[in-house]
Write a protein that holds these residues in place. Structure first.
Motif, short mmCIF file in Angstrom:
data_model
loop_
_atom_site.label_atom_id
_atom_site.label_comp_id
_atom_site.label_asym_id
_atom_site.label_seq_id
_atom_site.Cartn_x
_atom_site.Cartn_y
_atom_site.Cartn_z
N ARG A 1 -3.41 -7.37 -9.63
CA ARG A 1 -4.18 -8.60 -9.46
C ARG A 1 -3.55 -9.48 -8.38
O ARG A 1 -2.36 -9.44 -8.15
N ARG A 2 -4.39 -10.28 -7.76
CA ARG A 2 -3.91 -11.27 -6.79
C ARG A 2 -3.45 -12.52 -7.53
O ARG A 2 -4.04 -12.85 -8.53
N TRP B 1 -7.32 3.21 4.24
CA TRP B 1 -7.67 3.00 2.84
C TRP B 1 -8.65 1.84 2.68
O TRP B 1 -9.40 1.79 1.72
N ARG B 2 -8.67 0.94 3.64
CA ARG B 2 -9.57 -0.21 3.60
C ARG B 2 -10.85 0.01 4.41
O ARG B 2 -11.67 -0.89 4.49
N ASP C 1 0.83 -1.20 0.00
CA ASP C 1 0.00 0.00 0.00
C ASP C 1 0.87 1.26 0.00
O ASP C 1 0.60 2.21 -0.75
N GLY D 1 -1.94 3.55 -2.11
CA GLY D 1 -3.35 3.20 -1.91
C GLY D 1 -3.48 1.70 -1.79
O GLY D 1 -2.47 1.00 -1.70
N ARG D 2 -4.71 1.24 -1.80
CA ARG D 2 -4.93 -0.21 -1.71
C ARG D 2 -4.23 -0.92 -2.86
O ARG D 2 -4.56 -0.70 -4.01
N TRP D 3 -3.29 -1.77 -2.52
CA TRP D 3 -2.52 -2.45 -3.57
C TRP D 3 -3.42 -3.29 -4.45
O TRP D 3 -3.20 -3.39 -5.65
N ASP D 4 -4.46 -3.89 -3.86
CA ASP D 4 -5.31 -4.81 -4.63
C ASP D 4 -6.25 -4.07 -5.58
O ASP D 4 -6.93 -4.71 -6.37
N ALA D 5 -6.25 -2.75 -5.54
CA ALA D 5 -6.98 -1.97 -6.53
C ALA D 5 -6.12 -1.74 -7.77
O ALA D 5 -6.64 -1.37 -8.82
N ALA D 6 -4.81 -1.97 -7.65
CA ALA D 6 -3.89 -1.71 -8.75
C ALA D 6 -3.22 -2.97 -9.31
O ALA D 6 -2.73 -2.95 -10.43
#
Length: 105
Positions: free
Chosen positions: A61-62, A100-101, A49, A54-59
């Motif tokens: 993919r898992r 952020w979460r 993050d 910001g939220r890493w999972d918004a940028a």
């Protein structure tokens, strides 16, 4: 879990550093520093993050370990190394990550 095979030796070295910092170094510092987090995945969240703003999972993919660009991985390693060098940063970075979460208490 061992890191995934990576044909790029530079990326492989960076990934090894990332895993060492987030699985061994930072968790090893947690008790002495009285940090609010202790688990490797929490350090990964905070560092990713911070690196991505910001939220890493918004940028990304898992799973992030497979989908980070070289620049993103480098930034995440730099964030983890900075925390290791300046332990007082971790609580604030963790609070920002939780905010952020929507999980800030």
């Amino acid at each position: 879990m061992p890191p995934p095979e990576d044909p790029d030796p530079d990326r492989a070295a960076l990934l090894a550093r990332w895993l060492d910092l987030t699985r061994r170094v930072l968790p090893g510092m947690a008790v002495a520093q009285r940090w609010p987090i202790r688990r490797d995945h929490c350090f990964m969240r905070v560092c990713l993050d911070a690196a991505l703003g910001g939220r890493w999972d918004a940028a990304v993919r898992r799973p992030a370990i497979r989908h980070l660009t070289p620049a993103q991985l480098q930034a995440a390693v730099a964030a983890a190394a900075r925390i290791a060098a300046e332990p007082g940063l971790l609580p604030g970075l963790n609070r920002q990550s939780l905010a952020w979460r929507g999980r800030l208490r």
